[in-house]
Scaffold this active site. Structure first.
Site, mmCIF file in Angstrom:
data_model
loop_
_atom_site.group_PDB
_atom_site.id
_atom_site.type_symbol
_atom_site.label_atom_id
_atom_site.label_comp_id
_atom_site.label_asym_id
_atom_site.label_seq_id
_atom_site.Cartn_x
_atom_site.Cartn_y
_atom_site.Cartn_z
ATOM 1 C CG HIS A 158 43.124 -31.517 9.639
ATOM 2 N ND1 HIS A 158 43.081 -30.204 10.022
ATOM 3 C CD2 HIS A 158 41.854 -31.677 9.111
ATOM 4 C CE1 HIS A 158 41.882 -29.663 10.115
ATOM 5 N NE2 HIS A 158 41.077 -30.285 9.550
ATOM 6 C CB CYS A 166 38.196 -32.706 10.275
ATOM 7 S SG CYS A 166 37.927 -32.767 8.542
#
Length: 374
Positions: A158, A166
């Site tokens: 992202h 992440c």
């Protein structure tokens, strides 16, 4: 921040620290869930004309299938795209802004560890309304992860340059990466593969990390890495007996199951032959890399003595100057244990004469230079 965190311009440290602690716990539990505001039309961003022309010149359609590779240690994400012949070529690489944890796979929810392994991203995993600017879910846990009881959710690639498990990019890079994925899905690719690695799996890097606790896991996923390097096609990934297997074709009627014994299978013959040749070359490179690493651990004195940058005359002079004089009672230091052929233990010890002995008259015996018998 809550209003009780401040009173009359003075920071109340207790309230401030509590708020930070709660926020940190929330991130650890939730992973990379959306927390930022979205931006209009970003999900429909068109790839730059210059990039499109580059793809066309390399026989790559805008909506051709893609594949991505992630390397933690190098901090890079690569986008590969299929050519007309079905083989993939890298289109562009992007610098990862942040990733969480350390080298190694993810084990459980809340460990703030970015995953490693083979994942597939389908259209429903794309999030155009992500508060992390734009995102797609990697699909953790996959079949291998579930077979080992690993847990986690919301493991994304992202934007927003903020990570709690992440792989995070800057918004400027994420909008382009997202566009690659979107166009591939619109072109008919049902799922694109994301390969997440600790580092580029070269012989040098594997040798450098050979004592790491995750080394066996990396040896397993390296097979898929090697298959892609040989074929330039994303490997067919299956899981059986709790292990990743790549490009295996099972006998008719058999199938792969994550927690069952692997069926009788084999890769295509051409791949098997190419992989055997690759493995032979890799083993030689790995052995050479180990030797180089071991050479670096030699004692400074011997390393200097044997330095390849010094001339033979310089080395000979140093050896002769350090050669024990006949009749000397100087103690000889013990040699380190030999670990392999050509190791530092194979070099004769070089004693240093004591001041008293060095000053005394020496017998007129002909000295024997070590370099003549070395």
């Amino acid at each position: 921040m809550a209003s009780n965190g401040w009173e009359r311009g003075t920071v109340r440290l207790t309230g401030w620290k509590s708020a930070i602690a709660v926020a940190g716990m929330s991130l650890a539990i939730a992973g990379c869930q959306d927390v930022l505001e979205s931006v209009d039309n970003k999900a429909e961003y068109e790839l730059p004309k210059k990039l499109v022309n580059k793809m066309k010149a390399h026989d790559q359609r805008v909506r051709a299938p893609i594949m991505m590779r992630i390397f933690k240690e190098e901090g890079m994400l690569e986008v590969w795209k299929a050519k007309g012949n079905g083989r993939y070529a890298m289109v562009k690489e992007y610098e990862i802004c942040k990733w969480s944890g350390e080298l190694g796979p993810k084990f459980k929810e809340g460990d703030r560890q970015a995953p490693e392994g083979y994942y597939h991203v389908k259209p429903h995993q794309m999030n155009p309304n992500s508060s992390y600017y734009l995102s797609f879910n990697m699909g953790f846990p996959n079949a291998y992860d579930r077979a080992h009881g690993r847990t986690g959710s919301h493991l994304m690639v992202h934007g927003a340059c903020s990570s709690a498990g992440c792989y995070s990019m800057t918004d400027e890079l994420m909008i382009e990466i997202y566009a690659f994925a979107r166009e591939a899905h619109r072109g008919g690719q049902q799922a694109f593969q994301v390969q997440a690695y600790p580092f580029r799996m070269t012989a040098e890097n594997m040798a450098r990390h050979r004592n790491h606790r995750h080394y066996e896991y990396w040896e397993m996923i390296k097979v898929g890495y090697d298959h892609f390097e040989l074929t330039k096609r994303p490997p067919k990934v299956d899981v059986c007996d709790g292990q990743y297997v790549f490009n295996q074709v099972a006998e008719e009627g058999d199938e792969f199951h994550p927690q069952r014994a692997c069926p009788v299978s084999a890769p295509p013959q051409s791949l098997a032959l190419a992989y055997a040749a690759h493995t032979k070359k890799y083993d030689q490179e790995f052995a050479a890399a180990i030797k180089e690493l071991n050479d670096r651990t030699k004692t400074p004195a011997i390393a200097t003595l044997l330095s390849p940058g010094r001339t033979s005359n310089e080395q000979t002079a140093t050896i002769q100057q350090s050669t024990p004089v006949a009749g000397s009672n100087a103690a000889i230091a013990p040699l380190p244990p030999a670990t392999d052929v050509g190791s530092v233990a194979a070099v004769p010890a070089v004693p240093t004469p004591s001041p008293a002995t060095a000053a005394a008259p020496q017998p007129s015996k002909k000295k024997k230079s070590w370099w003549r018998v070395w």
